[in-house]
Scaffold this motif. Structure first.
Motif, PDB file in Angstrom:
ATOM      1  N   TYR A   1       0.823  -1.209   0.000  1.00  0.00           N
ATOM      2  CA  TYR A   1       0.000   0.000   0.000  1.00  0.00           C
ATOM      3  C   TYR A   1       0.857   1.259   0.000  1.00  0.00           C
ATOM      4  O   TYR A   1       0.519   2.261   0.611  1.00  0.00           O
ATOM      5  N   GLY A   2       2.018   1.188  -0.673  1.00  0.00           N
ATOM      6  CA  GLY A   2       2.887   2.354  -0.747  1.00  0.00           C
ATOM      7  C   GLY A   2       3.763   2.551   0.474  1.00  0.00           C
ATOM      8  O   GLY A   2       4.526   3.506   0.533  1.00  0.00           O
ATOM      9  N   GLN A   3       3.679   1.638   1.480  1.00  0.00           N
ATOM     10  CA  GLN A   3       4.473   1.773   2.695  1.00  0.00           C
ATOM     11  C   GLN A   3       5.607   0.755   2.644  1.00  0.00           C
ATOM     12  O   GLN A   3       5.383  -0.435   2.427  1.00  0.00           O
ATOM     13  N   ASN A   4       6.845   1.197   2.856  1.00  0.00           N
ATOM     14  CA  ASN A   4       7.994   0.311   2.817  1.00  0.00           C
ATOM     15  C   ASN A   4       7.898  -0.707   3.944  1.00  0.00           C
ATOM     16  O   ASN A   4       7.673  -0.358   5.106  1.00  0.00           O
ATOM     17  N   ALA A   5       8.072  -2.005   3.615  1.00  0.00           N
ATOM     18  CA  ALA A   5       7.865  -3.066   4.599  1.00  0.00           C
ATOM     19  C   ALA A   5       8.885  -2.995   5.729  1.00  0.00           C
ATOM     20  O   ALA A   5       8.552  -3.234   6.898  1.00  0.00           O
ATOM     21  N   LEU A   6      10.150  -2.687   5.410  1.00  0.00           N
ATOM     22  CA  LEU A   6      11.165  -2.609   6.466  1.00  0.00           C
ATOM     23  C   LEU A   6      10.908  -1.396   7.363  1.00  0.00           C
ATOM     24  O   LEU A   6      11.021  -1.492   8.595  1.00  0.00           O
ATOM     25  N   GLY A   7      10.567  -0.250   6.758  1.00  0.00           N
ATOM     26  CA  GLY A   7      10.252   0.922   7.568  1.00  0.00           C
ATOM     27  C   GLY A   7       9.066   0.668   8.485  1.00  0.00           C
ATOM     28  O   GLY A   7       9.071   1.050   9.662  1.00  0.00           O
ATOM     29  N   HIS A   8       8.035  -0.005   7.951  1.00  0.00           N
ATOM     30  CA  HIS A   8       6.858  -0.344   8.763  1.00  0.00           C
ATOM     31  C   HIS A   8       7.236  -1.297   9.899  1.00  0.00           C
ATOM     32  O   HIS A   8       6.824  -1.100  11.053  1.00  0.00           O
ATOM     33  N   SER A   9       8.038  -2.330   9.610  1.00  0.00           N
ATOM     34  CA  SER A   9       8.429  -3.297  10.641  1.00  0.00           C
ATOM     35  C   SER A   9       9.284  -2.638  11.718  1.00  0.00           C
ATOM     36  O   SER A   9       9.144  -2.945  12.909  1.00  0.00           O
ATOM     37  N   LEU A  10      10.176  -1.739  11.320  1.00  0.00           N
ATOM     38  CA  LEU A  10      10.986  -1.013  12.311  1.00  0.00           C
ATOM     39  C   LEU A  10      10.091  -0.155  13.209  1.00  0.00           C
ATOM     40  O   LEU A  10      10.280  -0.107  14.430  1.00  0.00           O
ATOM     41  N   GLU A  11       9.123   0.509  12.613  1.00  0.00           N
ATOM     42  CA  GLU A  11       8.218   1.346  13.383  1.00  0.00           C
ATOM     43  C   GLU A  11       7.422   0.501  14.374  1.00  0.00           C
ATOM     44  O   GLU A  11       7.266   0.866  15.553  1.00  0.00           O
ATOM     45  N   VAL A  12       6.926  -0.650  13.905  1.00  0.00           N
ATOM     46  CA  VAL A  12       6.180  -1.556  14.781  1.00  0.00           C
ATOM     47  C   VAL A  12       7.068  -2.048  15.919  1.00  0.00           C
ATOM     48  O   VAL A  12       6.644  -2.122  17.083  1.00  0.00           O
ATOM     49  N   ALA A  13       8.332  -2.387  15.610  1.00  0.00           N
ATOM     50  CA  ALA A  13       9.245  -2.886  16.642  1.00  0.00           C
ATOM     51  C   ALA A  13       9.489  -1.830  17.720  1.00  0.00           C
ATOM     52  O   ALA A  13       9.465  -2.126  18.922  1.00  0.00           O
ATOM     53  N   HIS A  14       9.733  -0.589  17.306  1.00  0.00           N
ATOM     54  CA  HIS A  14       9.964   0.482  18.283  1.00  0.00           C
ATOM     55  C   HIS A  14       8.722   0.709  19.151  1.00  0.00           C
ATOM     56  O   HIS A  14       8.819   0.818  20.385  1.00  0.00           O
ATOM     57  N   LEU A  15       7.556   0.790  18.501  1.00  0.00           N
ATOM     58  CA  LEU A  15       6.326   1.014  19.253  1.00  0.00           C
ATOM     59  C   LEU A  15       6.032  -0.136  20.208  1.00  0.00           C
ATOM     60  O   LEU A  15       5.646   0.070  21.360  1.00  0.00           O
ATOM     61  N   ALA A  16       6.212  -1.374  19.731  1.00  0.00           N
ATOM     62  CA  ALA A  16       5.960  -2.541  20.569  1.00  0.00           C
ATOM     63  C   ALA A  16       6.901  -2.556  21.773  1.00  0.00           C
ATOM     64  O   ALA A  16       6.499  -2.880  22.896  1.00  0.00           O
ATOM     65  N   GLY A  17       8.178  -2.208  21.536  1.00  0.00           N
ATOM     66  CA  GLY A  17       9.128  -2.166  22.646  1.00  0.00           C
ATOM     67  C   GLY A  17       8.738  -1.138  23.701  1.00  0.00           C
ATOM     68  O   GLY A  17       8.811  -1.404  24.905  1.00  0.00           O
ATOM     69  N   ILE A  18       8.303   0.057  23.245  1.00  0.00           N
ATOM     70  CA  ILE A  18       7.896   1.115  24.186  1.00  0.00           C
ATOM     71  C   ILE A  18       6.699   0.659  25.012  1.00  0.00           C
ATOM     72  O   ILE A  18       6.683   0.779  26.249  1.00  0.00           O
ATOM     73  N   MET A  19       5.675   0.099  24.343  1.00  0.00           N
ATOM     74  CA  MET A  19       4.471  -0.310  25.063  1.00  0.00           C
ATOM     75  C   MET A  19       4.729  -1.493  25.982  1.00  0.00           C
ATOM     76  O   MET A  19       4.210  -1.551  27.103  1.00  0.00           O
ATOM     77  N   ALA A  20       5.543  -2.465  25.542  1.00  0.00           N
ATOM     78  CA  ALA A  20       5.845  -3.621  26.389  1.00  0.00           C
ATOM     79  C   ALA A  20       6.594  -3.192  27.635  1.00  0.00           C
ATOM     80  O   ALA A  20       6.341  -3.705  28.737  1.00  0.00           O
ATOM     81  N   ALA A  21       7.517  -2.251  27.495  1.00  0.00           N
ATOM     82  CA  ALA A  21       8.263  -1.769  28.659  1.00  0.00           C
ATOM     83  C   ALA A  21       7.326  -1.083  29.654  1.00  0.00           C
ATOM     84  O   ALA A  21       7.469  -1.254  30.876  1.00  0.00           O
ATOM     85  N   GLU A  22       6.343  -0.306  29.155  1.00  0.00           N
ATOM     86  CA  GLU A  22       5.392   0.362  30.040  1.00  0.00           C
ATOM     87  C   GLU A  22       4.454  -0.617  30.725  1.00  0.00           C
ATOM     88  O   GLU A  22       3.995  -0.381  31.837  1.00  0.00           O
TER      89      GLU A  22
END
Length: 517
Positions: free
Chosen positions: A329-350
């Motif tokens: 859908y026009g979104q780079n898969a690696l950029g999307h996966s990196l974004e998901v990883a960062h967000l998931a790490g932040i929420m899991a830590a909280e």
């Protein structure tokens, strides 16, 4: 006797003299004849050389004249083309000027109409106010109360009603806050993470290879199209060689294959040797280099996430790097996966989960997209199978299936990956489809506000979370502005689907202008 001898000698001498002279004369005539013959030959050769020279000069003159005529023809054709282009531009300019003149006239008429409408509205307002005063007097006579007394009774009753409603709302809010405090805290964390905006790339279906001159295009095509056929069959892409100056277009939906093709063509052009055997040789070399490159890209991603010591299998690392050449859908898969990883790490830590495990699941959740171009099946099943084959933790396997609803999330890590995936894909601008729906929502909000009476201007701000409505100050008073804001908010709630809440602000602006002279 002596005399006879002398006479005979003299006669002989004279005879010999005349004989020798006659012989010399004959020899001279021969030499003269030979010289004349040679002179005629030389004269003939000179005539032939002169004739040939004249012929060559005539040919050169014809050739120069032909070139001159060709160049003159080209210049004349180019002049005609430029002249036609200039005439076309002049015509377009005249049309634009005429269109602007028409618009100016229309705007002038509309301005005059607006002025007339303002005068008419002012008269209507005066009539309305006079009618209202008459109605107030009639109501006062019928009710036995003055305007101020009636107003005081209504306001007192309204205050009591509002006070009761406020108390009810406050009690309900406190009760809800106590009941859902932890849930709301996690929701706030998730909302805050939506402000994270990692880089992403909108990928296209073509790449353009720039070349130094158009002569190389012929070498790329080759005799009878042999080279370009070999390139397309070896690289697996479509190569378009057209009239675009200094450019060749490479087209294919597979980004990885396009990038390999671009690199191969660049190297062939730089080297200059273009033939089927050389094409295959360069292609194999570039493939080896890209395999090393994607592995290095995957290792860099893991280092960025702090997962360098997590013993992830090299094949999975290579697939992570390969996500750089995949888009959805026009979104780079690696950029999307990196974004998901960062967000998931932040929420899991909280939330008290394992931050590194959440990042690992986040970067792996779409790993199957690196395989969908080469294997049949959905990216979820492909990703699950490859991760299971290389012994990824159960939380990672669960996250791969759960983020598309094929399983329930069984851990905090899997749950935050699902949330982060939704946030990354749904934020404005991340994907083309989402961006389009976001723009439609904002446009719908502005249209609802603009359709209300006496609204001069309405525009949505703060990503559609606030709408500011500027009304005609002469026609709307402060109380009506409050009522209008409530009506617009209610209509938006009924007609528009949106997350969170939208603030509606109605603004009255009065400008007093005077001139000192």
């Amino acid at each position: 006797m002596i005399i006879e001898i002398l006479v005979g000698s003299s006669v002989s001498a004279i005879a010999g003299f005349f004989l020798a002279k006659k012989l010399d004369d004959a020899k001279y005539d021969v030499l003269v004849a030979q010289a004349q013959a040679k002179a005629k030959v030389i004269e003939h050769e000179a005539e032939m050389l002169l004739k040939n020279a004249k012929h060559e000069i005539a040919e050169k003159e014809l050739e120069v004249k032909k070139k001159y005529d060709e160049e003159l023809g080209k210049i004349e054709r180019e002049f005609e083309r430029k002249e036609l282009l200039l005439e076309q531009k002049e015509k377009e300019l005249n049309e634009l000027i005429q269109e602007q003149i028409t618009k100016d006239r229309t705007l002038t008429r509309e301005f005059k109409n607006i002025e007339k409408e303002k005068v008419r509205l002012a008269k209507q307002k005066e009539i309305y106010e006079s009618k209202m005063k008459e109605a107030e007097k009639l109501i006062e006579r019928g009710a036995g109360l003055t305007k101020e007394e009636a107003k005081k009774i209504v306001l007192d009753q309204a205050k009591q009603d509002i006070r009761g409603d406020m108390a009810h709302i406050v009690r309900k809010a406190i009760k809800e806050a106590e009941k859902n405090a932890k849930k709301e805290a996690f929701w706030v964390i998730a909302q805050a993470t939506t402000r994270y905006a990692g880089e992403f790339a909108g990928e296209r279906l073509i790449n353009v290879v720039h070349i130094s001159n158009d002569e190389i295009k012929g070498r790329i095509i080759g005799r009878d199209g042999k080279n370009i056929k070999s390139l397309e069959s070896t690289l697996g892409v479509d190569i378009i060689v057209d009239d675009t100056p200094n450019a060749i277009t490479v087209s294919h939906f597979n980004i990885y294959r396009r990038q390999v093709a671009v690199e191969v063509i660049n190297r062939l052009v730089e080297d200059g040797r273009i033939h089927p055997a050389r094409i295959e040789e360069v292609h194999n070399k570039v493939l080896e280099e890209f395999e090393s490159k994607v592995l290095e890209e995957g290792e860099n991603v893991l280092l960025e996430l702090g997962l360098g010591n997590c013993a992830i299998h090299p094949e999975l690392v290579k697939l992570i790097g390969k996500l750089k050449y995949r888009a959805s859908y026009g979104q780079n898969a690696l950029g999307h996966s990196l974004e998901v990883a960062h967000l998931a790490g932040i929420m899991a830590a909280e939330m008290g989960g394992d931050e590194l495990l959440a990042k690992r699941a986040g970067i792996m959740h779409d790993i199957g997209k690196a395989l969908t171009n080469d294997y049949e099946g959905s990216h979820v099943s492909l990703g699950y199978d490859i991760a299971k084959r290389y012994n990824e933790p159960p939380e990672v396997l669960n996250a791969i299936k759960a983020h598309h609803g094929e399983e329930e999330a069984k851990s905090i890590e899997a749950a935050v990956v699902c949330t982060a995936d939704t946030l990354s894909a749904a934020r404005p601008g991340a994907r083309r489809e989402v961006l389009e729906s976001f723009l439609k929502r904002v446009q719908g909000i502005e249209e609802i506000a603009s359709n209300h009476e006496h609204v001069r201007l309405a525009y949505a701000i703060n990503a559609g979370r606030e709408v500011r409505v500027i009304v005609e100050a002469d026609l709307v008073n402060d109380d009506e502005a409050v009522l209008m804001s409530q009506e617009i908010a209610k209509e938006i709630s009924q007609k528009i689907s949106f997350p969170g809440e939208i603030k509606v602000m109605v603004i009255r602006e009065v400008r007093a202008v005077s001139y000192a002279s």
